[in-house]
Structure formats: C-alpha cells, structure tokens
Design a protein around this motif. Structure first.
Motif, PDB file in Angstrom:
ATOM      1  N   TYR A   1      12.312  -5.764  -1.954  1.00  0.00           N
ATOM      2  CA  TYR A   1      11.902  -6.058  -3.325  1.00  0.00           C
ATOM      3  C   TYR A   1      11.965  -4.813  -4.205  1.00  0.00           C
ATOM      4  N   ALA A   2      12.009  -3.630  -3.576  1.00  0.00           N
ATOM      5  CA  ALA A   2      12.107  -2.392  -4.360  1.00  0.00           C
ATOM      6  C   ALA A   2      13.382  -2.357  -5.198  1.00  0.00           C
TER       7      ALA A   2
ATOM      8  N   LEU B   1       0.834  -1.207   0.000  1.00  0.00           N
ATOM      9  CA  LEU B   1       0.000   0.000   0.000  1.00  0.00           C
ATOM     10  C   LEU B   1       0.867   1.254   0.000  1.00  0.00           C
ATOM     11  N   SER B   2       1.903   1.272   0.831  1.00  0.00           N
ATOM     12  CA  SER B   2       2.763   2.465   0.888  1.00  0.00           C
ATOM     13  C   SER B   2       3.547   2.635  -0.406  1.00  0.00           C
ATOM     14  N   ASN B   3       3.810   1.533  -1.102  1.00  0.00           N
ATOM     15  CA  ASN B   3       4.528   1.601  -2.373  1.00  0.00           C
ATOM     16  C   ASN B   3       3.606   1.883  -3.554  1.00  0.00           C
ATOM     17  N   ASP B   4       2.293   1.884  -3.286  1.00  0.00           N
ATOM     18  CA  ASP B   4       1.309   2.106  -4.358  1.00  0.00           C
ATOM     19  C   ASP B   4       1.512   1.093  -5.486  1.00  0.00           C
ATOM     20  N   VAL B   5       1.695  -0.164  -5.081  1.00  0.00           N
ATOM     21  CA  VAL B   5       1.895  -1.229  -6.064  1.00  0.00           C
ATOM     22  C   VAL B   5       0.988  -2.402  -5.710  1.00  0.00           C
TER      23      VAL B   5
ATOM     24  N   THR C   1      21.498  -7.106  -6.681  1.00  0.00           N
ATOM     25  CA  THR C   1      20.324  -6.229  -6.658  1.00  0.00           C
ATOM     26  C   THR C   1      19.025  -6.993  -6.878  1.00  0.00           C
ATOM     27  N   VAL C   2      19.076  -8.031  -7.678  1.00  0.00           N
ATOM     28  CA  VAL C   2      17.855  -8.746  -8.060  1.00  0.00           C
ATOM     29  C   VAL C   2      17.730 -10.058  -7.289  1.00  0.00           C
TER      30      VAL C   2
ATOM     31  N   LEU D   1       8.612   3.459  -2.855  1.00  0.00           N
ATOM     32  CA  LEU D   1       9.916   2.799  -2.893  1.00  0.00           C
ATOM     33  C   LEU D   1      10.173   2.045  -4.187  1.00  0.00           C
ATOM     34  N   THR D   2       9.132   1.510  -4.798  1.00  0.00           N
ATOM     35  CA  THR D   2       9.329   0.769  -6.038  1.00  0.00           C
ATOM     36  C   THR D   2       9.928   1.643  -7.130  1.00  0.00           C
TER      37      THR D   2
END
Length: 606
Positions: free
Chosen positions: A530-531, A266-270, A462-463, A420-421
């Motif tokens: 995950y970002a 929710l905070s990431n809007d994703v 990173t991934v 964050l994404t």
C-alpha cells in the motif's frame, strides 16, 4: 529495538552489449573484498561493542539523565552503523548473484554472527518501554536528546505488544532460521527459474519484460511460459507463503496485535484509518480508473477482450525501439535538473562512481531497488535494464529513492530511515518529473497519446494493482489463520481480486491464477504494497501544489526529504497545505489519473 540493518526498498545482458556500457557496483566504499581485514575487524568490534553496551546499560536506562542518554544513543548508533555496513556489503554481493554458493555463505554467516552478537541488545527496547512516561518526557525534553524523540515515540508505540524479555530474545535468535531463511529460499528459487519462450531459455526478469513487447505472439508465449514454470514450482511457493503467514500469525497472536496489518502500520508511523481511507478510495475508483482505461485500450488494440498479456502492451502507434543507457541517463538527469539543479547533482555520482548495477546477469535478483546502506557511505541502486521505456521510469524511480536516502543521511542511523509510506514519495516524484519533461517535449498528437497512456498504465500499476495486492494479502493472512492453504486456495484468493481491480475488459488465461507466486513484497515485507499507492496519491497532490504555487516549492520539498524519519507525515505535509488523514485527500490524487484518462478519451472523440 534490536539491530535491524535497513533493507533495500524493492520495486518488482551482461554489462555492456546492446544498451551501451551498463554500470556495475563498486562495493569498495563498504569493503574492498569478502576477505578484507576491515570486515573481520568490524565483526570483532561488533561482538565486543554489543557485549560492552549490554554490560553498561542493562537495568540502568531509567536512571540515565539527558547527557547519559545521549552517550547511550551515540553508542547504539555506532553499533547500528557497523552492523548495517556488514549486512549491506554481504547482502548486495548476494543480490548480484543469488545462486553463487560463496556469496550465499558469506551472507548467511554474517547474519548468524550478527544475530548472536546483538542478542544482548534485545533488552534495550524492552527496558526503554518500561521507563515511566513522566521520566521519559522529562529526559527527552532536553536538547541533548530531544531530536531523537520521534524514533523513540515510534518504539514506545510497540509497548502494548511487547513480550517478556526472554521471549523477545528467543524470537531474535530464531529469526535466522525463520523468516530470513524462507526469504532466502524464495530469492534463490526465483533467481534460478528459467522460462522457455519459443525455444529460448530466459530469466524471470527477461520473460516478464516480454509482456510489454510489441509482438502480441511473443507476449502470449511469455505469459504461458511464466504460467508453466510458476505452476511447476507452485508447491514451493505455497509452502513459503503458508509458513511465513503462519509464523506471523503466531507472533501477532502472542503480541496481541489486533490485525495482521497492525505491525506494518506501526512501522510506517501511519494510522490504520488513513490506510483504510486510501484503500477504500482506490477500490471505489476502480470503475473510473482501470475499468475505463482498459476498455479504451481494448479499442486501441482492436480486441473485444484483453488477455493478461495485453495489460502492459505498447500502443499500436508506438514505434518499437531500444533505449540506450546513455539516453536513459540523460533523460532522467535532465528532468531532475529541470526541477532543481541540486537534485541532478545528487544523482550524478550514482552513474560515475559505481553506485548502480544495471545489467541483467545470471543469478542476479530480479526487480529493482535502492539500498540506503549506512549513513556514513551512500545508497546503491540495482536495476535489470533491458532498454524499454518502463526501464527509464524505473531508473527515475530508483534514483528518486537514492536522492532521498542521500539527503536523509544527515539525520544519522536512527533517524534517517523513512517510514515506507513516505519512502515512496521521492521515487514516484522522480518518475513524475521525468514523465512531465517528456510530455512537454512531445511533438505530435500520437506521441502525446503514447506518453499519456504509458503514464496512466504506470499509475494504475502503482495504485490499482498495489491496492489489489494489499487486498490479496489481507485475504491470504485471514484465510491462513483458519488453517493450511492449498495452492488452489491461494490461487482462488488471487483471482478474487484480479477481476474486481482490472475490470470487465479482461479475461484470464488458465495459469494466471499462479502469478501471485513471484511477487517479492508478499514474502519480504508483508503489507508493504500500500506504500506505493500512498506514495502515488501523495505525489499527485504534491505535484498539483507545485503547479499551483511553484515559488519556494523546491526548498520545502528538499526539507521534507532531509527530514528522513524525524517527523510524522502530518508535520511533513503541513508546509504544502496537505493532510493525508483527510479522506478527500486521496480523491484529489486519484483525480489526476482520471484527468489523464479524460484527455485520452477526448483524443478518441476528436
């Protein structure tokens, strides 16, 4: 919505000396000193402004017309700015030396006071979310306030998980002795750790840096020193993680959050399904990425099995050297300018005006970050620079954040903060620009191989590594919901994802099972990690779009960064013809890493 000053975006030799004249922060753009009269005045202003805001608006939000709502938002943003300025200053001073009692006290006192002052504002989001939908849509259709609708849409997404006003105020007040206190204990514990590596006492930052040293014996000694000290402190770290995970589980249960990850999404809007598609694509690609690459690396190093201290080892053909600060600066600025001169112009003041703190110093927080502070000032970047090639990439990464934060600042306090994404997009893009600049300048086959291998390792870190971290957190929070976890329980969860992600080329030394303990993201920002993978996949797709059609790309890219948090990722990516909700999107990003590994394998066969 309550006042929550923006946190730094964490990414895991005193000034001067071996690497040149390393810059230190000049925090005077925030406040000139801890006892500056302006700091006391701003605290006094905050107390009065919060009380006045509550008196003027509590119980009245649903009755405001567009003009009244615009004034309300302006007053709220002014409070956010002042609180953010105070907490940025006290927080940055603290990160410079987390074991200094005076700095700890200044931060703690500021946190306590601002929490108390802003408690009357807890009503704002709760009451706002009770405004009937038709009334809300009508008011925010007006141009006076329509630009703020995205941030309030995100806030209203929390409506199903909202508690009573009294409980929300209790959670707000309690936060300073809850998560914030445990966060500080973690920071102070890790900053004070010392590691004996062959008779030399080193900080956490200096010791982890040795894991990429050319000397294998030194790398091994550093790995064993880390394991020894983490083991000695494992009960403290276990207590921190147990407490924070349980606290989160209790709050999530009261809010009726369907999963521990819901709040982060929710905070990431994703959308959760977008994150799940990313996670699944990466896990499915482990054999094609990390497993294949590390088998190749074992061959280069002449080893049947890699140990954990070989994961970030340089190639045998790579000549060891320390990179001076001026060279690092020039490398990154040239890469930025090669993409667009505007990018280098925005980055230049960071070097000239005391916006970077680069040296490794006693008590300084480990890792690196870019802190956006407030939109009326500018960001600050923290590094722990030790002259390694990865330090140059870290500089490119954090400056990317800084450029993004400068560009987004024009949106104002409420809209500048990027989910964050997307917050990792500019940072990873900055790394990619720097890498491509170096790769184009490579003069020999071996130099190209070294650069490609370094980039593949960075992308795997990173991934692959971050998705493994995400899986570890998912397992940790699920297990903690069933009961208290012993250090051995957490160790086992950690190891359950390591072999899967790194592959059969590795064997793991005794003690590696404790290496979860020093990762700050698990403590400061659950499920943040995950970002990074999101950002890397997004940047790979963006860079492919740039190569395919460079004309006009820069303007679209700057517009995306300038948007801050004012748009959803679908809207931001549409001008580039990209869509992160398409499951095939992530495979496109991962294919760039595969392509680099293909080239490295072809070099072996040539």
């Amino acid at each position: 919505m309550t006042i929550s000053p923006r946190r730094p975006v964490f990414d895991a030799n005193a000034t001067g000396g071996a690497f040149g004249d390393l810059p230190e922060w000049n925090l005077s753009d925030l406040y000139t000193a801890p006892d500056a009269p302006e700091l006391a005045q701003d605290m006094e202003w905050l107390e009065k402004a919060c009380a006045a805001f509550a008196a003027d608006y509590e119980g009245k939000l649903a009755d405001l017309d567009a003009a009244g709502m615009a004034e309300c938002i302006a007053r709220y943003e002014a409070i956010e700015e002042k609180a953010g300025r105070v907490m940025s200053y006290t927080g940055l001073r603290y990160y410079q030396n987390t074991v200094d009692a005076g700095r700890v006290k200044l931060l703690s006192d500021a946190q306590d006071k601002i929490t108390t002052y802003t408690t009357p504002l807890v009503f704002f989001s709760l009451e706002f979310n009770r405004i009937p939908d038709d009334r809300y849509e009508a008011v925010f259709a007006d141009p006076k306030v329509s630009r703020y609708k995205p941030v309030f849409d995100r806030m209203r997404a929390m409506k199903p998980y909202q508690l009573s006003d009294e409980l929300e105020k209790f959670l707000h007040d309690q936060s300073v002795v809850g998560a914030a206190a445990w966060n500080r204990l973690f920071d102070e514990t890790t900053a004070a750790l010392e590691f004996d590596v062959d008779g030399e006492m080193l900080s956490l930052e200096a010791t982890t840096t040795l894991l990429s040293d050319h000397d294998r014996a030194k790398r091994e000694a550093a790995a064993h020193a880390l394991a020894k000290v983490f083991g000695e402190n494992i009960r403290t770290f276990s207590r921190i993680h147990n407490t924070l995970a349980k606290e989160k589980e209790i709050e999530d249960r009261w809010r009726k959050m369907p999963t521990p990850q819901t709040g982060r999404h929710l905070s990431n809007d994703v959308e959760p399904e977008v994150v799940e598609a990313l996670r699944n694509a990466v896990v499915a690609a482990y054999p094609r990425l990390s497993h294949r690459y590390y088998a190749l690396k074992a061959k280069w190093l002449g080893l049947d099995k890699l140990q954990v201290w070989d994961r970030n080892a340089p190639l045998p053909t790579e000549a060891p050297r320390d990179i001076q600060w001026d060279e690092a600066k020039e490398t990154v600025l040239d890469a930025y300018a090669g993409f667009d001169p505007r990018m280098a112009e925005i980055a230049q003041p960071f070097f000239e005006k005391g916006w970077i703190d680069a040296g490794v110093k006693p008590g300084k927080a480990p890792g690196a970050f870019a802190h956006p502070t407030v939109t009326t000032v500018h960001p600050y970047v923290m590094l722990n620079y030790l002259g390694k090639p990865r330090d140059v990439m870290t500089l490119a990464h954090e400056l990317g954040h800084g450029v993004h934060q400068v560009l987004a600042a024009k949106q104002g306090e409420m809209l500048s903060s990027t989910p964050l994404t997307l917050a990792e997009t500019a940072s990873v893009f900055g790394e990619m620009l720097t890498f491509r600049k170096l790769l184009a300048a490579a003069k020999t086959r071996e130099e190209r191989k070294t650069l490609l291998a370094g980039k593949v390792e960075d992308m795997i870190n990173t991934v692959v590594r971050q998705i493994a971290f995400y899986d570890f957190e998912c397992k940790l929070h699920a297990a903690r919901a069933q009961g208290e976890l012993t250090p051995e329980d957490i160790n086992a969860l950690w190891m359950s994802v390591q072999g899967e992600s790194l592959g059969p080329a590795f064997e793991f030394m005794d003690g590696y099972e404790t290496f979860w303990s020093y990762i700050p993201h698990f403590v400061h920002s659950p499920f943040y990690v995950y970002a990074y993978a999101f950002g890397d996949g997004l940047v790979n797709a963006l860079y492919a779009a740039y190569e395919a059609q460079p004309k006009g790309f820069q303007d679209k890219y700057f517009a995306m960064l300038e948007a801050g948090g004012s748009m959803h990722h679908k809207q931001l990516l549409a001008p580039f013809g990209l869509d992160a909700s398409d499951p095939a999107f992530w495979d496109k990003g991962l294919s760039m890493i595969e392509g680099f590994i293909d080239e490295l394998e072809a070099m072996e066969e040539a």
